[in-house]
Design a protein around this motif. Structure first.
Motif, PDB file in Angstrom:
ATOM      1  N   VAL A   1      15.798 -72.964   5.433  1.00 53.47           N
ATOM      2  CA  VAL A   1      15.533 -73.258   6.842  1.00 53.47           C
ATOM      3  C   VAL A   1      16.542 -72.513   7.720  1.00 53.47           C
ATOM      4  O   VAL A   1      16.171 -71.880   8.720  1.00 53.47           O
ATOM      5  N   LEU A   2      17.820 -72.578   7.340  1.00 53.47           N
ATOM      6  CA  LEU A   2      18.845 -71.881   8.122  1.00 53.47           C
ATOM      7  C   LEU A   2      18.655 -70.366   8.101  1.00 53.47           C
ATOM      8  O   LEU A   2      18.841 -69.700   9.119  1.00 53.47           O
TER       9      LEU A   2
ATOM     10  N   GLY B   1      19.890 -60.657   9.333  1.00 56.05           N
ATOM     11  CA  GLY B   1      19.180 -59.905   8.309  1.00 56.05           C
ATOM     12  C   GLY B   1      18.626 -60.778   7.194  1.00 56.05           C
ATOM     13  O   GLY B   1      18.284 -60.289   6.131  1.00 56.05           O
ATOM     14  N   ARG B   2      18.558 -62.055   7.437  1.00 55.36           N
ATOM     15  CA  ARG B   2      18.066 -63.010   6.435  1.00 55.36           C
ATOM     16  C   ARG B   2      16.682 -63.473   6.834  1.00 55.36           C
ATOM     17  O   ARG B   2      16.306 -63.451   7.999  1.00 55.36           O
ATOM     18  N   GLN B   3      15.939 -63.935   5.845  1.00 58.49           N
ATOM     19  CA  GLN B   3      14.644 -64.534   6.136  1.00 58.49           C
ATOM     20  C   GLN B   3      14.364 -65.649   5.134  1.00 58.49           C
ATOM     21  O   GLN B   3      14.800 -65.591   3.997  1.00 58.49           O
ATOM     22  N   ALA B   4      13.673 -66.655   5.602  1.00 63.19           N
ATOM     23  CA  ALA B   4      13.307 -67.769   4.736  1.00 63.19           C
ATOM     24  C   ALA B   4      12.195 -67.319   3.785  1.00 63.19           C
ATOM     25  O   ALA B   4      11.341 -66.529   4.156  1.00 63.19           O
TER      26      ALA B   4
ATOM     27  N   LEU C   1      19.943 -78.677  -0.845  1.00 64.86           N
ATOM     28  CA  LEU C   1      20.773 -77.582  -0.342  1.00 64.86           C
ATOM     29  C   LEU C   1      19.969 -76.289  -0.280  1.00 64.86           C
ATOM     30  O   LEU C   1      20.023 -75.562   0.717  1.00 64.86           O
ATOM     31  N   GLY C   2      19.215 -76.017  -1.321  1.00 68.45           N
ATOM     32  CA  GLY C   2      18.381 -74.816  -1.331  1.00 68.45           C
ATOM     33  C   GLY C   2      17.360 -74.827  -0.209  1.00 68.45           C
ATOM     34  O   GLY C   2      17.164 -73.813   0.474  1.00 68.45           O
ATOM     35  N   ALA C   3      16.730 -75.964   0.018  1.00 67.73           N
ATOM     36  CA  ALA C   3      15.750 -76.071   1.107  1.00 67.73           C
ATOM     37  C   ALA C   3      16.429 -75.896   2.460  1.00 67.73           C
ATOM     38  O   ALA C   3      15.914 -75.185   3.338  1.00 67.73           O
ATOM     39  N   GLY C   4      17.572 -76.523   2.632  1.00 64.50           N
ATOM     40  CA  GLY C   4      18.306 -76.391   3.886  1.00 64.50           C
ATOM     41  C   GLY C   4      18.736 -74.964   4.159  1.00 64.50           C
ATOM     42  O   GLY C   4      18.667 -74.480   5.299  1.00 64.50           O
TER      43      GLY C   4
END
Length: 122
Positions: free
Chosen positions: A82-83, A90-93, A76-79
């Motif tokens: 990616v999302l 305003g989000r970034q991986a 879930l954290g990895a997904g």
């Protein structure tokens, strides 16, 4: 007589865990301006705490499936990372967020796996 969450009907336990996942997804994927203001814990600490809580809840609700809970939480954290990299808002991986998630998962397992037999002695 004590209430043991692991003894609740499976659909109820799955629903409780699904609600926790939904809240976490909203917190991680919603546009930044719609979220509650942070408490200055730091982004990485917030990730570690959130994944600790998610993993702990999963292990408490299904002590025999602690490995699956941990793998699901990590996936879930990895997904989410990616999302976050693809959705904008305003989000970034950030791979360090995934590392913090893993630390939270590990801490929950360190705390709860040794006592899981007390959670579900059957």
């Amino acid at each position: 007589m004590s209430l043991n969450p692991a003894r609740l009907p499976r659909p109820l336990r799955l629903a409780a865990f699904a609600v926790a996942v939904a809240v976490l997804l909203w917190l991680c994927l919603a546009p930044m301006d719609t979220l509650p203001q942070p408490q200055n814990l730091g982004d990485k600490a917030e990730h570690a705490i959130a994944w600790f809580v998610l993993t702990a809840l999963g292990v408490i609700l299904s002590p025999r499936r602690w490995r699956g809970v941990a793998l699901f939480a990590l996936a879930l954290g990895a997904g989410i990372e990616v999302l976050q990299g693809g959705l904008g808002f305003g989000r970034q991986a950030d791979w360090r967020d995934l590392l913090a998630d893993g630390l939270g998962i590990g801490a929950a397992l360190l705390v709860l796996v040794p006592v899981r037999r007390r959670l579900d002695p059957a």
